[in-house]
Enzyme design. Sequence first.
Site, short mmCIF file in Angstrom:
data_model
loop_
_atom_site.label_atom_id
_atom_site.label_comp_id
_atom_site.label_asym_id
_atom_site.label_seq_id
_atom_site.Cartn_x
_atom_site.Cartn_y
_atom_site.Cartn_z
N HIS A 51 48.58 44.85 34.56
CA HIS A 51 47.29 45.39 34.14
C HIS A 51 47.11 45.14 32.65
CE1 HIS A 51 43.76 47.89 34.29
NE2 HIS A 51 44.19 48.50 33.20
N ARG A 71 40.86 43.28 44.05
CA ARG A 71 40.44 44.24 45.08
C ARG A 71 41.36 45.44 45.08
NH1 ARG A 71 35.60 43.90 46.43
NH2 ARG A 71 36.03 45.13 48.29
N LEU A 125 43.37 48.25 46.67
CA LEU A 125 44.07 48.25 47.97
C LEU A 125 44.11 49.66 48.56
CD1 LEU A 125 46.89 45.90 46.71
CD2 LEU A 125 45.20 45.31 48.48
N GLU A 127 51.48 38.69 28.87
CA GLU A 127 51.60 38.86 30.32
C GLU A 127 52.53 37.82 30.91
OE1 GLU A 127 47.97 39.43 32.57
OE2 GLU A 127 46.92 40.23 30.83
N ASP A 136 46.11 51.85 39.12
CA ASP A 136 46.73 51.57 37.81
C ASP A 136 47.53 52.77 37.30
OD1 ASP A 136 45.77 48.94 37.68
OD2 ASP A 136 43.85 49.62 36.88
N THR A 161 50.92 52.12 43.28
CA THR A 161 50.83 53.27 44.18
C THR A 161 49.34 53.43 44.51
OG1 THR A 161 50.47 54.87 42.41
CG2 THR A 161 52.77 54.39 43.00
N1 NHR Z 1 45.33 49.01 44.49
C1 NHR Z 1 45.93 50.20 44.38
N2 NHR Z 1 45.89 50.99 45.47
N3 NHR Z 1 46.54 50.63 43.27
C2 NHR Z 1 46.55 49.86 42.19
O1 NHR Z 1 47.16 50.29 41.09
C3 NHR Z 1 45.91 48.59 42.21
C4 NHR Z 1 45.31 48.20 43.41
C5 NHR Z 1 44.65 46.97 43.50
C6 NHR Z 1 44.55 46.16 42.40
C7 NHR Z 1 44.87 45.74 39.98
C8 NHR Z 1 43.91 46.51 39.05
C9 NHR Z 1 44.04 46.04 37.61
O2 NHR Z 1 45.13 45.66 37.18
C10 NHR Z 1 45.11 46.57 41.19
C11 NHR Z 1 45.83 47.76 41.09
C12 NHR Z 1 40.62 45.84 40.81
C13 NHR Z 1 39.87 46.93 40.43
C14 NHR Z 1 38.46 47.10 40.95
O3 NHR Z 1 37.76 48.02 40.54
C15 NHR Z 1 40.44 47.88 39.60
C16 NHR Z 1 41.75 47.71 39.17
C17 NHR Z 1 42.51 46.63 39.55
C18 NHR Z 1 41.94 45.68 40.36
N4 NHR Z 1 38.01 46.23 41.89
C19 NHR Z 1 36.70 46.28 42.53
C20 NHR Z 1 36.84 46.85 43.95
O4 NHR Z 1 35.82 47.40 44.43
C21 NHR Z 1 36.12 44.90 42.68
C22 NHR Z 1 35.89 44.24 41.38
C23 NHR Z 1 35.61 42.74 41.53
O5 NHR Z 1 35.68 42.20 42.65
O6 NHR Z 1 35.38 42.12 40.49
O7 NHR Z 1 37.87 46.68 44.61
O8 NHR Z 1 43.05 46.06 36.84
C1 GAR Z 2 45.07 39.07 33.67
O1 GAR Z 2 44.76 39.45 32.35
C2 GAR Z 2 45.44 40.28 34.48
O2 GAR Z 2 46.18 41.23 33.75
C3 GAR Z 2 44.09 40.82 34.79
O3 GAR Z 2 43.28 39.71 35.05
C4 GAR Z 2 43.82 38.57 34.39
C5 GAR Z 2 44.16 37.55 35.45
O4 GAR Z 2 44.52 36.36 34.86
N1 GAR Z 2 44.13 41.65 35.94
C6 GAR Z 2 43.17 42.49 36.23
O5 GAR Z 2 42.24 42.72 35.48
C7 GAR Z 2 43.30 43.12 37.58
N2 GAR Z 2 42.16 43.91 37.81
P1 GAR Z 2 45.16 35.20 35.73
O6 GAR Z 2 44.33 35.05 37.00
O7 GAR Z 2 44.98 34.01 34.84
O8 GAR Z 2 46.58 35.53 35.98
#
Ligand code: NHR
Ligand code: GAR
Length: 207
Positions: free
Chosen positions: A104, A86, A88, A169, A140, A136
């Site tokens: 990531h 999700r 944030l 990771e 990402d 932040t």
């Molecule tokens: N929040 C902020 N503010 N900044 C970041 O850098 C964040 C964050 C929350 C999560 C992880 C990130 C990743 O590593 C992360 C980094 C979810 C989405 C997304 O699009 C994108 C990036 C990351 C995590 N989520 C959808 C949403 O609407 C839902 C997708 C789903 O439920 O499958 O939140 O990749």
């Molecule tokens: C990991 O590859 C992580 O980097 C990625 O999801 C996998 C989670 O694995 N994160 C994202 O894509 C965040 N949007 P895990 O649940 O087995 O740790």
Amino acid sequence: MLVSGSGSNLQAFIDACRDPAYPCTVAAVISNRPGVRGLERATAAGIASEVLDHTGFASREDFDAALLARVDAYRPDLVILAGFMRILTPAFVRHYAGRLLNIHPSLLPMYPGLHTHRRALAAGDTEHGATVHFVTADLDGGPPVVQARVAVLPGDDEATLAARVLEKEHLIYPLAARLFAEGRLRLRDGRAELDGAPLPAHGMAID
Ligand code: NHR
Ligand code: GAR
């Protein structure tokens, strides 16, 4: 630690914590999805866990306010996003500024957002990887801390490439948290610093 799924990164921390010299403990695991493997891993390791289902909230702001209250109840030094899916809100991110890390699955700044393995394969990249970064409000886009590369091999599909990246990771995330716990890693003026010196733009390279 915040999770949404399998929790293999959580498991890497649980395993790291078996070493008495490892300076972190996992205070709690919170998942926004019920029934995920990450919650089972927490239970098996004797770690407190909770579900906060985002589908029960009217807005992102409401969900994040509830999440913040639950996280704060454990008074963590560091909040770790481990496969947390999700985005944030700026208010949440601001509250934990400098003590919120994400991993990531790409060589940031390449491929922020979702489906990184698919995108790296589609682009014909020969290298891919994972990056630990301070979170932040810029999705990402926060300052990288540690980055690990893997080769993309002929015949790779999303699953084989994701598995190769995940192995890395599991090394770099407990490393980044250790550096933070030792007081060696910090966010200052929007940049990641190690031992008081700015880290390179892509973070520390671990290969
Ligand atoms: N929040 C902020 N503010 N900044 C970041 O850098 C964040 C964050 C929350 C999560 C992880 C990130 C990743 O590593 C992360 C980094 C979810 C989405 C997304 O699009 C994108 C990036 C990351 C995590 N989520 C959808 C949403 O609407 C839902 C997708 C789903 O439920 O499958 O939140 O990749
Ligand atoms: C990991 O590859 C992580 O980097 C990625 O999801 C996998 C989670 O694995 N994160 C994202 O894509 C965040 N949007 P895990 O649940 O087995 O740790």
